[in-house]
Design a protein around this motif. Structure first.
Motif, mmCIF file in Angstrom:
data_model
loop_
_atom_site.group_PDB
_atom_site.id
_atom_site.type_symbol
_atom_site.label_atom_id
_atom_site.label_comp_id
_atom_site.label_asym_id
_atom_site.label_seq_id
_atom_site.Cartn_x
_atom_site.Cartn_y
_atom_site.Cartn_z
ATOM 1 N N TYR A 726 -2.787 -11.638 30.086
ATOM 2 C CA TYR A 726 -2.794 -10.314 29.502
ATOM 3 C C TYR A 726 -1.668 -10.243 28.482
ATOM 4 O O TYR A 726 -0.480 -10.281 28.847
ATOM 5 N N THR A 727 -2.029 -10.170 27.183
ATOM 6 C CA THR A 727 -1.027 -10.317 26.140
ATOM 7 C C THR A 727 -1.346 -9.397 24.968
ATOM 8 O O THR A 727 -2.357 -8.698 24.979
ATOM 9 N N VAL A 728 -0.442 -9.405 23.976
ATOM 10 C CA VAL A 728 -0.595 -8.583 22.781
ATOM 11 C C VAL A 728 -0.559 -9.461 21.536
ATOM 12 O O VAL A 728 0.060 -10.535 21.523
ATOM 13 N N MET A 729 -1.222 -8.982 20.480
ATOM 14 C CA MET A 729 -1.217 -9.658 19.187
ATOM 15 C C MET A 729 -1.180 -8.592 18.097
ATOM 16 O O MET A 729 -1.775 -7.533 18.241
ATOM 17 N N GLY A 730 -0.441 -8.888 16.987
ATOM 18 C CA GLY A 730 -0.403 -7.950 15.885
ATOM 19 C C GLY A 730 0.867 -8.091 15.066
ATOM 20 O O GLY A 730 1.790 -8.852 15.419
ATOM 21 N N ASP A 731 0.925 -7.366 13.924
ATOM 22 C CA ASP A 731 2.068 -7.448 13.019
ATOM 23 C C ASP A 731 3.366 -7.008 13.686
ATOM 24 O O ASP A 731 4.439 -7.528 13.378
ATOM 25 N N ARG A 775 6.733 -10.546 3.616
ATOM 26 C CA ARG A 775 5.637 -11.177 2.880
ATOM 27 C C ARG A 775 4.296 -10.723 3.447
ATOM 28 O O ARG A 775 4.127 -10.592 4.658
ATOM 29 N N ASP A 776 3.362 -10.504 2.587
ATOM 30 C CA ASP A 776 2.011 -10.041 2.903
ATOM 31 C C ASP A 776 1.968 -8.577 3.328
ATOM 32 O O ASP A 776 0.924 -8.088 3.750
ATOM 33 N N ARG A 859 13.869 -9.094 0.407
ATOM 34 C CA ARG A 859 12.567 -9.679 0.709
ATOM 35 C C ARG A 859 12.709 -10.756 1.792
ATOM 36 O O ARG A 859 13.541 -11.643 1.682
ATOM 37 N N TRP A 860 11.889 -10.556 2.898
ATOM 38 C CA TRP A 860 11.862 -11.529 4.000
ATOM 39 C C TRP A 860 10.603 -12.370 3.881
ATOM 40 O O TRP A 860 9.571 -11.928 3.424
ATOM 41 N N ARG A 861 10.724 -13.598 4.354
ATOM 42 C CA ARG A 861 9.559 -14.468 4.453
ATOM 43 C C ARG A 861 9.121 -14.542 5.922
ATOM 44 O O ARG A 861 9.941 -14.561 6.819
ATOM 45 N N ARG A 862 7.816 -14.592 6.111
ATOM 46 C CA ARG A 862 7.272 -14.674 7.469
ATOM 47 C C ARG A 862 7.569 -16.046 8.047
ATOM 48 O O ARG A 862 7.398 -17.072 7.411
ATOM 49 N N ARG A 863 7.998 -16.032 9.316
ATOM 50 C CA ARG A 863 8.252 -17.306 9.986
ATOM 51 C C ARG A 863 6.956 -17.873 10.540
ATOM 52 O O ARG A 863 6.028 -17.156 10.897
ATOM 53 N N ALA A 864 6.918 -19.192 10.596
ATOM 54 C CA ALA A 864 5.698 -19.858 11.074
ATOM 55 C C ALA A 864 5.389 -19.515 12.525
ATOM 56 O O ALA A 864 4.240 -19.554 12.962
ATOM 57 N N SER A 865 6.455 -19.207 13.279
ATOM 58 C CA SER A 865 6.252 -18.906 14.701
ATOM 59 C C SER A 865 5.807 -17.476 14.962
ATOM 60 O O SER A 865 5.524 -17.100 16.086
ATOM 61 N N ASP A 866 5.789 -16.631 13.885
ATOM 62 C CA ASP A 866 5.417 -15.233 14.069
ATOM 63 C C ASP A 866 3.962 -15.133 14.500
ATOM 64 O O ASP A 866 3.093 -15.849 13.994
ATOM 65 N N ARG A 867 3.704 -14.211 15.443
ATOM 66 C CA ARG A 867 2.330 -13.969 15.889
ATOM 67 C C ARG A 867 1.816 -12.700 15.237
ATOM 68 O O ARG A 867 2.469 -11.669 15.285
ATOM 69 N N GLY A 868 0.669 -12.739 14.581
ATOM 70 C CA GLY A 868 0.150 -11.551 13.933
ATOM 71 C C GLY A 868 -1.315 -11.674 13.681
ATOM 72 O O GLY A 868 -1.953 -12.657 13.997
#
Length: 868
Positions: A726-731, A775-776, A859-868
Motif C-alpha cells: 500500500y503506497t503512494v505515487m505523485g509529484d 524541472r517539468d 531552478r531545481w533539477r529533478r533527481r533520478a530517484s524522485d518518484r512521480g
C-alpha cells in the motif's frame, strides 16, 4: 484488489451476531435452569450428595457452586440493607449472661447459686416481665425432661413422680394466660421413637369419663406426668381415660393418688393401643396450627421432636420451635416458621416457630393464611414465606454487636429482672424500670453455658435468642425478604447472557491495543457492576432478592466466548491490514480499514507526504560496526514510526535510513497537512530527548532532515501477485524528497511545500525560505521552513523572525545592500543559517547585479530517484 478475498464488514457482523445469539441463548438457558432449580430452604451438608460423575452429580455440583456464589452476594445485600435500617425496639432480649450468673452465685438466694435455675424461678421471671408490661414472653429454653429438682413423695411407687418444680412453672405461666410461649426443638434426621409395647403394662385402670377431648386430655396429662401410658377410649358420646399399670395393686394405688377411689382395673387389650395417648400426642394437640392456602406436603418434614415435659403442657401457653437450621456454609439466613410432623405415619401436623407462635398470641388468633408468598397471622401481621415454610430474615443492623442483643435495639440483664422479682416478693418497690410496655420479650441464655453462638450474614457470635427476636420483629413490622419467582431469575440469567454477548460483539475492536483491552474488560466489569448495583437497589428498596451469581456467570461466559469468536474471525482482516499497511499501523486505522476494506482500493486524492533521513548517515555507516549500526538504525526507525502512528499517519517504506510516510489514506482526513507538520515537530522533540541516551550507548548524535509536501497523489495497494504494498505515487512525493535534500543547502531541518504551508498556517508558523522552479513544472513554488506551533515562540525568536521577513522583503525589492546587512544581523544575533545563505547571495548580486527581469526564483533539477 485481487487479494481482498474477505467478507464485508456487514457480513462479518451478521456472522458474529448469529454466533453470539446462539451461544448466549445456550449459556442463558443452561445456567438459568440451574438458577431456577433452587432449594428454597437450608440444606444440611449431610443431606448434600457427594461428588459424582453422573449427569445429576454434575448438575448438583454446578448448582452448589452457583448457590455458594449467590450466598456471598446475598450477604452483601443484607448488610447494605442493615446500614439503612433502624434496630427494632418492639422485641427486647432478656439475657442470662455470665455477669448474671456471677451475681447469682454471690446473691442471697441459695436456689439460684447453681445453674440451671429452678423452673419456679424462671416462671417467676416470666410473671415479673408480664407485670412490667411485656405483651408476650418467649422462653428460649427446651424442657424435654423433668426438672432435676423434682420431688418424689413416699406414697408413690417409684415408677414416676410429679415434679413440684415443673408444676410451679406451669402454675406461674397459667397466671398470665396467652402471654407466654414455650420452646421445643426438632430434628430433620433420625427415626421416630415408638411407644412402649403393651407387655410392660399388662393392666389398665379407669380414671374417669369425660364429655369432650379437652377435659380428657387434661386428665391424660396427669397420667403422662407420672410416666404411665394413657388411653382415651371412646365410650358412648364421651371419652374414658385409662392408665397402664403393672398389676392390680399398682392400679388401686394410682387411682387413689389421682383421686379416683373406686377405680376399675382390667387386663389390658391389644386393641387399646389404637387409643393410646403419648406425650407427643398431647403436645401436638396444643402446638399444631391450621394454615389455609398452604399445602402441608411441601413443608419440611421433621422426624424428631424435643417438646416440653408433660407437666409443662397447658392451654394457656403457646408453643414454638427454636430450631434454626443453617445453610451449607454454616450461616443462618432465615427461620422455618412452619414444619410438618407425622407421628408414626399418621396425621400430618403443622408446627410453628417460636416467633410465629408469639405473633399468634399477640394477634389474638389461631388463624393462619398463606397467599401470594406471604403468611398472614390473622388480619394484623404478615411475613414473606415460601411454600416450604421458610422465611428469610431481614436483619436490621449492618453488623453484629459484641453484646447479647445482636441486631435488636435493646437487651436486659436477667439479673436486673431477678432483683425486681425478689423486691416484689419481699414487698419492696422494684429498683429497675425496664420500659417493657407493649413489647415482646424473649428470655434466653447467652452465658458460657449456652449453646454455641450462630454465624449470620451480619457476622458471627449472635445468640439463638437474638435471631428469634429479629424474626419476631420482622413479623411485627410485616417486613422481610422475598425471593423473586424462579422464572424471574431465569429471565435475568438469560438477559445478562445476551448483554454479555452484545458487549463483546460491540466492543471487540478495543482488543487491538493494550489500553483498549483494559477498556474492553472494564466495559464488561462495569456492566456486571451495574447489574449488581441494580440487584442491590431492588433488595434494599423493594426487599426483593433476585439472583446475581448465575446471571453474572452467564454474562461472563457469553462475553468470553463471543470475544474469542470475534477475535478469531477478525484475524484474517487484521493479517491483511498489517500485511498491506505495515506492522506498525495504528489501531484506529486498522479498525477503520477492517470495517470498510474499500478504503484500500487505489484512487487519487489530496494528501501530505513526509520524507526524512539521517544527516551524515553514510559516513556513520562506514565508521560504526554492524552490531552497533543496526541497533541504532532500528531504534531511530522505531521512534520515527511511533510518531507517525501517533499522528494517524501511515509509514510507506524504509529506504536505508530514510522514512517515507503519508497522511490522508487509507483513512480520509482534511487535516493531513497539520498531521504531517505535527509529526515533524514531535520527531524533533523525540530526538532531543533521546540524544543523550544514544550518544552514551552508540557514541554518536543523530540529526534528521525532513521534507513535507501536499498534492494530488495516487494511493492504493500496488505491486505484483507475488508482492504488493500500500503506497503512494505523485509529484508531491518527489517534491518532498527534494525538500529533504535541500535542508543541507539551507542549514534547515524541516522544509515544506507551498501548499502544505497554506493549509496548516492556522496552527503552525512557517517562513519563506526560497522560490524555486522544478524541472517539468510550469510555475515556480515557494518553499518554507516549519518553525513550530503558534503561540510557542519567545520574544527573541519573534524578533528574529521579524528581522528575517524585513530582510527578505528588501532582497526581493533588489535592495541588496540593506538586505545583506539585515541578513548579516540575523545570522550574527540569532544564528540563522538561512540568513547566511542570503548574505552570500546578496554579495553576489551586489558585485554582479541581476538582469531587469530577475524574480529571485532558483531552478531545481529533478533527481533520478524522485518518484512521480
Amino acid at each position: 484488489m485481487q487479494r481482498l478475498r474477505i467478507h464485508s464488514a456487514g457480513r462479518r457482523f451478521i456472522q458474529r451476531l448469529g454466533f453470539s445469539l446462539v451461544q448466549a441463548a445456550l449459556f442463558g438457558c443452561l445456567l438459568g435452569l440451574l438458577v431456577s432449580q433452587r432449594v428454597s430452604r437450608p440444606v444440611r451438608p449431610d443431606d448434600t450428595p457427594g461428588p459424582s460423575l453422573s449427569p445429576s452429580g454434575v448438575v448438583d455440583m454446578l448448582s452448589g457452586w452457583l448457590d455458594g456464589g449467590e450466598r456471598v452476594f446475598y450477604d452483601w445485600r443484607i448488610r447494605q440493607l442493615g446500614e439503612r435500617s433502624e434496630r427494632s425496639d418492639r422485641v427486647v432480649l432478656v439475657s442470662i449472661d455470665d455477669d448474671t450468673l456471677a451475681e447469682a452465685q454471690q446473691g442471697p438466694r441459695a436456689d439460684i447459686a447453681a445453674y440451671p435455675w429452678p423452673r419456679q424461678v424462671m416462671g417467676g421471671m416470666v410473671h415479673r416481665l408480664v407485670e412490667e408490661g411485656a405483651s408476650v414472653v418467649m422462653l428460649d429454653f427446651a424442657y424435654p425432661e423433668l426438672s432435676p429438682r423434682a420431688c418424689v413423695t413416699p406414697a408413690r411407687t417409684g415408677r414416676g413422680a410429679l415434679s413440684q418444680d415443673d408444676d410451679a412453672l406451669r402454675a406461674l405461666l397459667d397466671q398470665d394466660p396467652d402471654q407466654s410461649v414455650l420452646a421445643f426443638r426438632w430434628g430433620a434426621e433420625g427415626t421416630r421413637t415408638l411407644p412402649p409395647t403393651g407387655r410392660l403394662w399388662p393392666y389398665r385402670v379407669r380414671l374417669g369419663s369425660y364429655p369432650g377431648p379437652t377435659e380428657a386430655r387434661v386428665r391424660a396429662q396427669s397420667v403422662l406426668a407420672l410416666q404411665r401410658p394413657a388411653f382415651l377410649i371412646p365410650a358412648g358420646q364421651g371419652l374414658e381415660v385409662w392408665a397402664g399399670v403393672a398389676d392390680e395393686g399398682e392400679g388401686r394405688s394410682l387411682g387413689e393418688q389421682l383421686g379416683t377411689l373406686s377405680a376399675s382395673i382390667q387386663e389390658r387389650r391389644a386393641a387399646d393401643d389404637a387409643f393410646r395417648v403419648a406425650p407427643v400426642d398431647l403436645f401436638l394437640s396444643l402446638a399444631s396450627v391450621q394454615v389455609t392456602g398452604l399445602d402441608p406436603e411441601k413443608l419440611q418434614e421433621v422426624r424428631q421432636l424435643q417438646h416440653p415435659v408433660t407437666p409443662l403442657l397447658g392451654t394457656s401457653s403457646g408453643y414454638g420451635a427454636t430450631t434454626l437450621p443453617a445453610d451449607p456454609d454454616g450461616v443462618v439466613r432465615g427461620v422455618p416458621h412452619l414444619v410438618a410432623y407425622s407421628p408414626h405415619g399418621r396425621e400430618r401436623h403443622v408446627l410453628p416457630s417460636l416467633p410465629l407462635a408469639a405473633a399468634m398470641r399477640l394477634a389474638g388468633t389461631q388463624k393462619l393464611r398463606y397467599a401470594d408468598g406471604r403468611l398472614h397471622i390473622g388480619d394484623k401481621y404478615s411475613v414473606p414465606m415460601d411454600a416450604s415454610g421458610y422465611s428469610l430474615l431481614r436483619w436490621e443492623a449492618p453488623s453484629a454487636t459484641r453484646g447479647a442483643r445482636g441486631p435488636l435495639a435493646r437487651s436486659i440483664r436477667a439479673w436486673n429482672v431477678l432483683l425486681n422479682l425478689f423486691d416484689t416478693q419481699a414487698e419492696r418497690p422494684a429498683r429497675f424500670d425496664h420500659d417493657l410496655d407493649g413489647r415482646a420479650v424473649i428470655l434466653t441464655n447467652t452465658s458460657s453455658y449456652a449453646p454455641e453462638r450462630r454465624v449470620t450474614p451480619i457476622g458471627p457470635g449472635i445468640a439463638n435468642g437474638a435471631i428469634l427476636g429479629q424474626a419476631l420483629a420482622n413479623i411485627l413490622s410485616s417486613d422481610g425478604i422475598t425471593r423473586v419467582a424462579p422464572r424471574m431469575d431465569m429471565l435475568a440469567t438469560m438477559g445478562l447472557a445476551f448483554i454479555g454477548a452484545f458487549l463483546a460483539l460491540s466492543f471487540s475492536w478495543l482488543l487491538r491495543s493494550v489500553s483498549g483491552a483494559v477498556l474492553f474488560v472494564g466495559v464488561a466489569l462495569a456492566a456486571g457492576a451495574g447489574y449488581v448495583a441494580a440487584a442491590g437497589w431492588l433488595f434494599v428498596n423493594e426487599r426483593q432478592w433476585i439472583a446475581v451469581a448465575g446471571p453474572l456467570w452467564s454474562m461472563g461466559l457469553a462475553f468470553l466466548v463471543t470475544t474469542i469468536y470475534a477475535f478469531r474471525t477478525e484475524q484474517d482482516v487484521r493479517d491483511f491490514v498489517h500485511s498491506a499497511l505495515g506492522r506498525y499501523v495504528s489501531p484506529e486505522v486498522a479498525r477503520l480499514v477492517a470495517r470498510d476494506v474499500s478504503l484500500m482500493r487505489p484512487e487519487r486524492r489530496k494528501m501530505s507526504v513526509y520524507l526524512c533521513d539521517i544527516e551524515g548517515f553514510t559516513r556513520l555507516a562506514e565508521t560504526l560496526p554492524p552490531e552497533q549500526l543496526v541497533p541504532l538504525l532500528n531504534t531511530f526507525l522505531t521512534e520515527m514510526t511511533a510518531v507517525v502512528r501517533a499522528t494517524a499517519g501511515q509509514v510507506d517504506t524504509y529506504i536505508g535510513d530514510s522514512v517515507l510516510a503519508f497522511w490522508g489514506a487509507p483513512v480520509r482526513t482534511d487535516r493531513h497537512a497539520h498531521l504531517a507538520c505535527e509529526a515533524a515537530l514531535k520527531l524533533q522533540a523525540v530526538l532531543a530527548q533521546k540524544q543523550p541516551v544514544w550518544e552514551k550507548q552508540f557514541g554518536h548524535r543523530l540529526s534528521v532532515r525532513a521534507g513535507i509536501d501536499t498534492g494530488d497523489l495516487l494511493v492504493g495497494d500496488m505491486g505484483s501477485e507475488l508482492k504488493s504494498h500500500y503506497t503512494v505515487m505523485g509529484d508531491a512525493v518527489g517534491m518532498a524528497g527534494r525538500l529533504e535534500g535541500a535542508n543541507k543547502q539551507y542549514g534547515t531541518q524541516v522544509l515544506v511545500g507551498e501548499t502544505t504551508a497554506q493549509l496548516a498556517s492556522d496552527a503552525y508558523v512557517f517562513r519563506e525560505v526560497d522560490r524555486v522552479l522544478v524541472r517539468d513544472q510550469p510555475n515556480p513554488v515557494r518553499i518554507h521552513e516549519l518553525l513550530g506551533r503558534r503561540g510557542e515562540f519567545s520574544g527573541e525568536k519573534q524578533a528574529g523572525m521579524a528581522l528575517y521577513e524585513k530582510a527578505l522583503t528588501a532582497y526581493y525589492a533588489r535592495d541588496f545592500l540593506v538586505a545583506q546587512e539585515l541578513f548579516r544581523r540575523c545570522g550574527v544575533e540569532h544564528g540563522d543559517p538561512v540568513a547566511r545563505v542570503y548574505v552570500q547571495r546578496c554579495q553576489g548580486h551586489i558585485q554582479t547585479p541581476p538582469p531587469a527581469d530577475w524574480d529571485g526564483v532558483i531552478r531545481w533539477r529533478r533527481r533520478a530517484s524522485d518518484r512521480g
